[in-house]
Every structure is written in structure tokens, then in C-alpha cells.
Motif scaffolding. Structure first.
Motif, PDB file in Angstrom:
ATOM      1  N   ALA A  50       0.174   3.499  -2.884  1.00 49.25           N
ATOM      2  CA  ALA A  50      -1.238   3.526  -3.297  1.00 49.25           C
ATOM      3  C   ALA A  50      -1.727   4.923  -3.662  1.00 49.25           C
ATOM      4  O   ALA A  50      -2.694   5.070  -4.427  1.00 49.25           O
ATOM      5  CB  ALA A  50      -2.123   2.938  -2.191  1.00 49.25           C
TER       6      ALA A  50
ATOM      7  N   TYR B 239      -2.202  -4.266  -7.987  1.00 49.86           N
ATOM      8  CA  TYR B 239      -1.760  -4.062  -6.601  1.00 49.86           C
ATOM      9  C   TYR B 239      -1.461  -5.399  -5.945  1.00 49.86           C
ATOM     10  O   TYR B 239      -2.269  -6.328  -6.006  1.00 49.86           O
ATOM     11  CB  TYR B 239      -2.852  -3.297  -5.852  1.00 49.86           C
TER      12      TYR B 239
ATOM     13  N   ALA C  44      -6.187   1.305  -3.307  1.00 57.23           N
ATOM     14  CA  ALA C  44      -5.438   0.482  -4.253  1.00 57.23           C
ATOM     15  C   ALA C  44      -6.326  -0.579  -4.878  1.00 57.23           C
ATOM     16  O   ALA C  44      -6.213  -0.876  -6.071  1.00 57.23           O
ATOM     17  CB  ALA C  44      -4.251  -0.163  -3.544  1.00 57.23           C
TER      18      ALA C  44
ATOM     19  N   THR D  27       0.809  -1.223   0.000  1.00 62.32           N
ATOM     20  CA  THR D  27       0.000   0.000   0.000  1.00 62.32           C
ATOM     21  C   THR D  27       0.845   1.279   0.000  1.00 62.32           C
ATOM     22  O   THR D  27       0.290   2.363  -0.201  1.00 62.32           O
ATOM     23  CB  THR D  27      -0.930   0.044   1.234  1.00 62.32           C
TER      24      THR D  27
END
Length: 833
Positions: free
Chosen positions: A343, A374, A445, A340
């Protein structure tokens, strides 16, 4: 005499190096190139050059060879309009690069000979190169393995990250406690990188957003940042196997547009004149600054947006230099978010497309979801980054507007698609309203990517029913699995050359290109003569590691002892504490039953704890306290030794892993996403003791349940126990060993200078054992006894070891990247072999 398996030929060549006329010519060219760099770049003569001078000269000579192929690669990608992959990661734990480059370019032997003719030992020079301090653990090492595999498979790829001046931190152990110091890996420069001062992007923070009316009544938004910082590029070439393709790792360094306020300096405010420079450069100073304070949280957010914004601007500029239309971005670009941390790229891409390139929202959103994918690395909700809305609004006001709109459209779509309860809206929203409004970066994300992948089969299955359960229901089919892999070139061929030579004998020289050929090793797994040769290589590796332990800790270890290793980031869920408790049990039994036929054993630990993670740092102290007591007790007679090696990094791992007999992969089931250390150990023939967690599940499937030591609760059983409560007093009382071990810890047996030091740690195990240390202890202890029994039967042990190596071919990062390329990125690749 060179020990088998250590140092000599520490990289694998396509074939045995022969000093024929062609080889002699190559040696002469390399010798001349190294002397040229020493003279004209370093400015020294050979007779007064230091090891560091020789290292830099050699690195630059090798780099020249890489650059020719780098240029060819870039020209080929440009000419063929090849789709590019951009891998965004806050960490790239690349380690030392000299032997990596020599290995991949098949230059190890000619460089060794060229240096020997100059009176220089390549292996001694190897130790001079610092580890690049660009990562912490598995996340960063995975990124490094993936960069290697993308180059090996001829995928047009760029890695994007931050050029940290000091990285995470250099760990020292003083009186058993972890101390953190700046890592000075750049203090003598970095011969592998190319500064690109002409490539810099302005990165804004703060300020305000102005809504400007268009003639048609709509509005366009203009962000006026209150502060601007420049991101300057530094490029490192990444050669693939055999050097046929070279990709780029581009790292960003932060600087102030005006490094010195001359007016303030001339007024006598010499410190204040540098304030803007210090504030800007703080962004690329260290990895993971502590977020325990508001200032620390702000710096973390500034870091993440800084490298993301520079990378997005850079890749769009590159696209538009080659292609006229921004709308073709998804056809030419794939962007992978590694966790993340990057993100915010979703919102930044939308800002650039809508505000700078003037696309309509829907068109911009189609492009954004088309390019992004992701990778999730955690099942811990608290490890999925969130940012306080007030901080986001202050630091990135335009991005906060964009996130609000993404969220509104996302929730509107769900409402229109069916009946959605208020509770479900709260779970699906990008804004967490529970305890102060926070932006859920994992949700951002997920919603902004076309594919979300877990990193092991178990992890991916659990993602669907835990952290992303509701989003998985709203966007079915978006979650896929891509089990992690490792590059065998670094973690077998380079780290364990002695074993690699034996593998080539058994499987043929093509095994270095085709990891599937490792299966042929099964045919010699029962061969006692071959087993003895493998055991000799392992023993040599253990002697080498023993020297490191002796030099760093003053502890002498027996190379014929069982080397039991746990090296990883220190965290409660990784359960170094469980390992320490079993160590204490063995220690007490050796003292109370001295006449038993004990197997000599060395317990080896290494890993860093986050600077603000008190409990993890206390576990490091406990490991060192136990080591101090055990190693100095004459009644143990050397049958048990404990070593905690400081400042764990890639180079240390390369020395430890080939020497390991047992690999500790003992995290609480359901909490380790994958692990890659487990793969490295098994590839080198260590037998795993572990829970059914992360990639341990798939390793068991491949190596066979009889060749791995599985213990403990399953992920489902862990959750069931937690629902019933995590008070462990009953479990402890029922254990034949735990009460005595915990009483010894709590009463100060291992901390006589401060008897109450571990009382709180013991109380947490008794009354709040969230990580199931006590629940799994007896099962873990029993499996350790199974390891003892197997160790006594050397023929069965070495067969199991060889079968582990033979059956690990699937865990290559080449396989993992092939899956990403074909199923997520949709880019061409060229298989090796």
C-alpha cells in the motif's frame, strides 16, 4: 506398474502423444538440447550426471523454448502499445516449475520419452526441484494462479515481488513442536530465472526533506535519504496455457551500493567492513520477519517499501521508454495491490510524480487513483497493516509528508460534501489516534485506489459493513466483488492426471480449454462403472500419499479409510483446534465402544504457524500429541490414524489434495475472506465440511446444498454471540461430549510428560472462546456423523464427488482474471478455447 492417477503423464496434453515422425523429431531435438545443456552448462557427461544435473539440464532446455515465445510476447505488446497490468504482491507461492512449464507447453510426453532414451526417469527427477520459497499460504498461491491465468488469457502483465533468499521458513517437527529453519531453495541456483544486473534502482531510507522555494513562491520538496540500497532485478518467464503468451515475474534482490568498506577491512575490522552489506541484504533474506521487536517492525517496513519503490520506478521507466507523456499512465497501466503490504505504493507514486516528474498535486492524484486498485484479504482489523508514525517519519520522511497531505485533502473533501462528525473524522482518517499515532495502510490503499475488491461474495458484503463501513459510505460504489479462483492446469490436470483422463473421456478433450465443459460430467455421475474408475484413481492417489506419510512419520495408513484433510496456515480462526477436539471424541468412543461398526478414518493435518504465534504453535503440538497417543493405542486397531505432515508447501498440497475424501473448511464464520483450498479440494472431488464462510457460500450454491456439509453459526450469529459475551462455560456444560474432552486435555491425557501443558488452552476455550470453537462443536460433530453415513453408501458418495467436480468450473482463476480485466483494469484479453 504405474498406479492410476499418480505420476504417469503428470500433465495433460492437447491430445494423446503419438510417436510418429514429427513426434520422433521433437523427441530427438529435446534429447539433443538436454544433452547440450548437460555438457556445456553443467559440464558433465551423461554417465556421471546426478538427478539434479539432469533436472537443471532439462529445465534449461525447456526454458529455451519459453524464451522464444517470451520474446515474441514482449515484441507484440510493445508494437501494439498494449495496456499493461502490474500485480504487486509480497508473496508468489509458485511451487515447482518444471511440470508447470511442460504442462503449459504440451511437452510432458516428448520430454518423458527423450529422458527415458537417456536412461532418466522424469518422475524421479521431478522430486529434485525445490519449491520456490516465495510465499506462505493462500495469498501467495492466489498470486501464482493469477499470474498463470493472466498469461493464459494473453494479458500483458508483470508480477512484482521480492526474491527471498530463504522465504518463510522450513518447518521441522521435533517432539511435536514446530521448529523453524532457513529454507535453502536457492542453494543450488535457480535455472528458471534470468539475473538482470543492469536493471537496478536506488531505494532510499531515512534522511531529511528539504523545501526549496520556486520563483512563483511555491515550494518543491527534495528528499535526501540517509541510506541508499540497490534493488536488482531477477526475471522469471511465466508461460500461459499452450504457451502462446509469456509474461514476466520480476523479483527484486537487495544489495549495498558498496558491498565492502575497504578502509575498515584494512584496519582489521573485517566484520564491520561488511555491516552495510548485511543490513542491505537483510531486506531480501526472509519472508515475514518477526515484527515482535522494533527492529523486526523496521525490517518489515523496509521490505515493503523496497520492492514497491523499485517496482514503481521500473514501470514508470518502461512507460516513458514507449510513451512520451507521464500523464498517459492511466491509459497504459493498471496496478493491482495484493493486500495492504504494497500500500505504500500510493505515497511512492505521488512522490515520483510530484517530486521527480514535477506534476502538480491534483494531476498526480488523478493519475494515482486512476492506475491503482486494491484487493482486501481480511476482515480482521488487526490484520490490516498499520505503521507507527514515528517509525514512518524516521524511515520515510517524505512519504509521511505526502500521507499527511493525502489525509488532509481527503478529510477536507468529506467535510465539504456534507456534515461530518468528529467521530466520523476519526474513523475515516488515515491516521489512527487511538493508541499511539499509526498510519492505516488499508485506508491509504482504499483512498488511493479507484476500485477495492473483496475475494468472495460474503467477504465483500461484510467489508462494506465492517472494516470499511465508513469509507464505503464516503466513497460509494468503490467496493466491488471478485471471488477468487484457482488454475485448473496446476490443481487438476497436473496434480491429478488420472482423474483428468477420466474427465476428458466423459466431457471431451476440449474440457482442458473450456472449464464450463466440466458440466458434462454430470451425465455420468450416476454411472456405477464410471464411479468405480474414479474411486480407483482416488485409491491410487491415497496409496501415493500413504507412502509419503509412512516415509515422513513412520505411520501406516489404510488407503480404503476415509481421508479427512485440513491443510492450511495454523491460526485460531481457521480452527484446527475444533478438528482436533472431534478427533479426540472419536478416539474416546472407539475405546469405549469397540464393537461398533466403525469406519476407518485418517485425519491429516499440515500447515505452518507464524514463528511468534505461541497459541498456534501449541495447537501444532496438541495435534502431534494426539497423533502419538491415538496411533500407538492398540485398542484403536488402526480404525483412526492422525498424521501431521511437516513443512507444508505447494508440492505437498499437490500430493494431498487428489487423495482427500473430506475437505475441512471450518473457519469461524465471517473471518475467512475466501479460501482457495476449498476450491482445489472440491474440484478434485473431495466433499466439503465447512461453515458458511468465505467462498464456501458460493461453493454451496454451485455444487448444491446436498453435496456439501455445512454446519455451525453464521457470521451474523457469531457477532450476536460475541456481543452477549464469549464465556463458554454454559455451552460446554450443555454439550454431551465437550466436558470429557476438555477434562482429558487439561488433565494431561495427551501430555503425560507435562500434564498442565494444555490447561491454559482449555481455559481459553472455557472463558474466552472468541473463535466459537465450543459453540460450533456439537453441530460439527453431528455433520461428521452425516459424513460417516454417506460414506457407507458408495454410490451416493461418488455421485456427490463427481457433482462437486462437475460444478466447479466457475471457480477457475481464468474467470476471476477475466472479471478483473474487464471491470477493474480495462485491459484486452484473449479467451482460451
Amino acid at each position: 506398474m504405474q498406479e492410476a492417477g499418480v505420476g504417469s503423464g503428470a500433465a495433460v496434453q492437447a491430445g494423446t502423444y503419438q510417436d510418429g515422425s514429427g513426434a520422433a523429431s521433437e523427441v530427438a531435438e529435446l534429447r539433443a538440447a538436454i544433452l547440450d545443456k548437460l555438457t556445456y552448462f553443467i559440464g558433465k557427461h551423461a554417465e556421471n550426471a546426478s538427478d539434479r544435473d539432469w533436472f537443471v539440464a532439462t529445465a534449461l532446455a525447456v526454458r529455451d523454448r519459453i524464451v522464444d515465445r517470451w520474446t515474441e510476447t514482449r515484441d507484440r505488446i510493445w508494437a501494439h502499445h498494449t495496456k499493461r497490468v502490474y500485480y504487486l504482491s509480497l508473496e508468489f507461492l509458485i511451487g515447482r516449475l518444471l511440470f508447470d512449464a511442460l504442462n503449459n507447453l504440451q511437452l510432458t510426453d516428448p520430454v518423458r520419452v527423450a529422458l527415458a532414451e537417456l536412461g532418466v526417469d522424469l518422475d524421479r527427477m521431478r522430486e529434485v526441484e525445490p519449491d520456490a520459497a516465495l510465499g506462505n499460504g493462500g495469498l501467495g498461491r492466489l498470486a501464482a494462479c493469477f499470474m498463470d491465468s493472466m498469461a493464459t488469457l494473453s494479458i500483458a502483465a508483470h508480477g512484482y515481488g521480492i526474491r527471498y533468499d530463504h522465504g518463510l521458513f522450513r518447518q521441522r517437527i521435533k517432539d511435536g513442536w514446530q521448529l523453524e529453519y532457513p529454507e535453502d531453495w536457492l542453494s543450488f541456483g535457480n535455472p528458471w530465472e534470468f539475473p538482470r544486473p543492469e536493471i537496478d534502482y536506488s531505494i532510499g531510507f531515512g534522511g531529511h526533506v528539504e523545501a526549496m522555494a520556486r520563483p512563483d513562491g511555491t515550494f518543491r520538496h527534495v528528499w535526501h535519504p540517509g541510506e541508499t540500497i540497490e534493488a536488482v532485478a531477477y526475471d522469471t518467464p511465466v508461460p500461459g496455457w499452450r504457451g502462446r503468451h509469456v509474461n514476466t515475474l520480476r523479483l527484486w534482490s537487495a544489495r549495498a551500493p558498496d558491498p565492502l568498506r575497504l578502509d575498515a577491512f584494512n584496519r582489521g575490522d573485517h566484520v564491520g567492513a561488511l555491516t552495510a552489506q548485511v543490513r542491505a541484504e537483510a531486506i531480501s533474506k526472509i519472508l515475514y520477519p518477526s515484527d515482535a521487536t522494533p527492529a523486526g517492525q523496521e525490517l518489515r517496513l523496509r521490505q515493503e517499501y523496497f520492492f514497491v519503490s523499485a517496482s514503481m520506478q521500473d514501470l514508470i521507466d518502461r512507460h516513458l521508454r514507449q510513451h512520451d507523456a507521464i500523464e498517459t499512465l492511466p491509459e497504459r497501466v493498471a496496478i493491482q495491490l495484493n493486500d495492504t503490504h504494497p500500500a505504500i505504493a500510493i505515497a511512492e507514486m505521488m512522490r515520483l510524480l510530484v517530486d521527480i516528474h514535477h506534476l502538480e498535486w491534483e494531476a498526480a492524484w488523478t493519475i494515482t487513483t486512476g492506475v491503482f486498485s486494491y484487493t482486501n484479504h481480511t476482515l480482521l482489523p488487526e490484520a490490516l497493516e498499520t505503521w507507527a508514525v514515528p517509525l514512518m517519519e524516521r524511515m520515510l520522511p517524505r512519504h509521511m509528508q505526502i500521507i499527511y497531505l493525502i489525509n488532509a485533502l481527503h478529510l477536507d473533501r468529506l467535510r465539504k460534501s456534507g456534515e461530518v462528525s468528529d467521530e466520523m473524522v476519526r474513523a475515516l482518517s488515515l491516521i489512527d489516534e487511538h493508541s499511539g499515532r499509526r498510519v492505516r495502510m488499508g485506508h491509504l490503499a482504499f483512498v488511493g485506489s479507484h476500485k477495492i475488491n473483496g475475494v468472495s461474495a460474503l467477504h465483500t458484503d461484510l467489508m462494506r459493513v465492517t472494516v470499511f463501513r465508513d469509507l464505503n459510505g464516503a466513497y460509494p460504489g468503490r467496493i466491488v466483488n471478485k471471488t477468487n479462483g484457482i488454475t485448473f492446469r496446476r490443481w487438476l490436470y497436473q496434480a491429478n492426471p488420472g482423474l483428468t483422463r477420466l474427465i476428458q473421456e466423459a466431457c471431451g478433450p476440449g474440457v482442458v480449454d473450456r472449464t464450463a465443459d466440466l458440466k458434462a460430467l454430470e451425465k455420468v455421475a450416476d454411472d456405477r462403472a464410471f464411479q468405480r474408475r474414479v474411486a480407483a484413481v482416488r485409491r491410487a492417489n491415497k496409496i501415493h500419499l500413504g507412502r509419503i506419510i509412512a516415509e515422513q512419520l513412520g505411520v501406516k495408513v489404510d488407503p480404503d479409510a476415509l481421508f479427512d484433510v485440513q491443510i492450511k496456515r495454523i491460526h485460531e480462526y481457521k480452527r484446527q483446534l475444533l478438528n482436533i477436539l472431534e478427533t479426540i471424541a472419536v478416539y474416546e468412543e472407539i475405546r469405549s465402544q469397540p464393537t461398533r461398526d466403525w469406519i476407518p478414518r485418517v485425519k491429516i493435518f499440515a500447515g505452518k504457524a507464524a514463528a511468534s504465534y505461541h497459541q498456534a504453535k501449541l495447537i501444532i503440538k496438541l495435534a502431534n500429541d494426539v497423533a502419538k497417543v491415538v496411533n500407538s493405542d492398540p485398542t484403536v486397531r488402526g480404525l483412526l490414524k492422525v498424521a501431521f505432515l511437516p513443512n507444508y508447501n505447494v508440492s505437498l498440497a499437490e500430493a494431498i489434495i487428489p487423495a482427500a475424501d473430506v475437505s475441512e473448511q471450518i473457519s469461524t464464520a465471517g473471518m475467512e475472506a475466501s479460501g482457495t483450498g476449498n476450491m482445489k479440494f472440491a474440484l478434485n472431488g473431495a466433499l466439503t465440511i465447512g461453515t458458511l464462510d468465505g467462498a464456501n457460500v458460493e461453493i454451496r450454491e454451485h455444487v448444491g446444498p446436498e453435496n456439501i456439509f455445512i454446519f455451525g453459526l453464521t457470521a451474523e450469529e457469531v457477532e450476536a454471540r460475541r456481543r452477549r459475551g464469549i464465556d463458554a462455560t454454559t455451552v460446554i456444560a450443555a454439550s454431551p461430549r465437550l466436558p470429557e474432552i476438555l477434562d482429558a486435555m487439561a488433565s494431561g491425557v495427551f501430555s503425560p510428560d507435562e500434564p498442565g501443558r494444555y490447561r491454559g488452552l482449555v481455559d481459553s476455550l472455557r472463558f474466552h472462546d472468541y473463535f466459537m470453537v465450543t459453540a460450533d462443536f456439537d453441530s460439527y460433530y453431528a455433520r461428521q456423523r452425516d459424513i460417516y453415513r454417506l460414506w457407507r453408501d458408495k454410490e451416493v458418495w461418488w455421485k456427490a464427488s463427481l457433482l462437486n467436480t462437475a460444478r466447479m468450473g466457475w471457480f477457475s482463476s481464468d474467470r476471476a482474471i477475466t472479471e478483473y480485466a474487464q471491470e477493474i483494469w480495462r485491459v484486452p484479453l484473449q479467451p482460451i478455447g
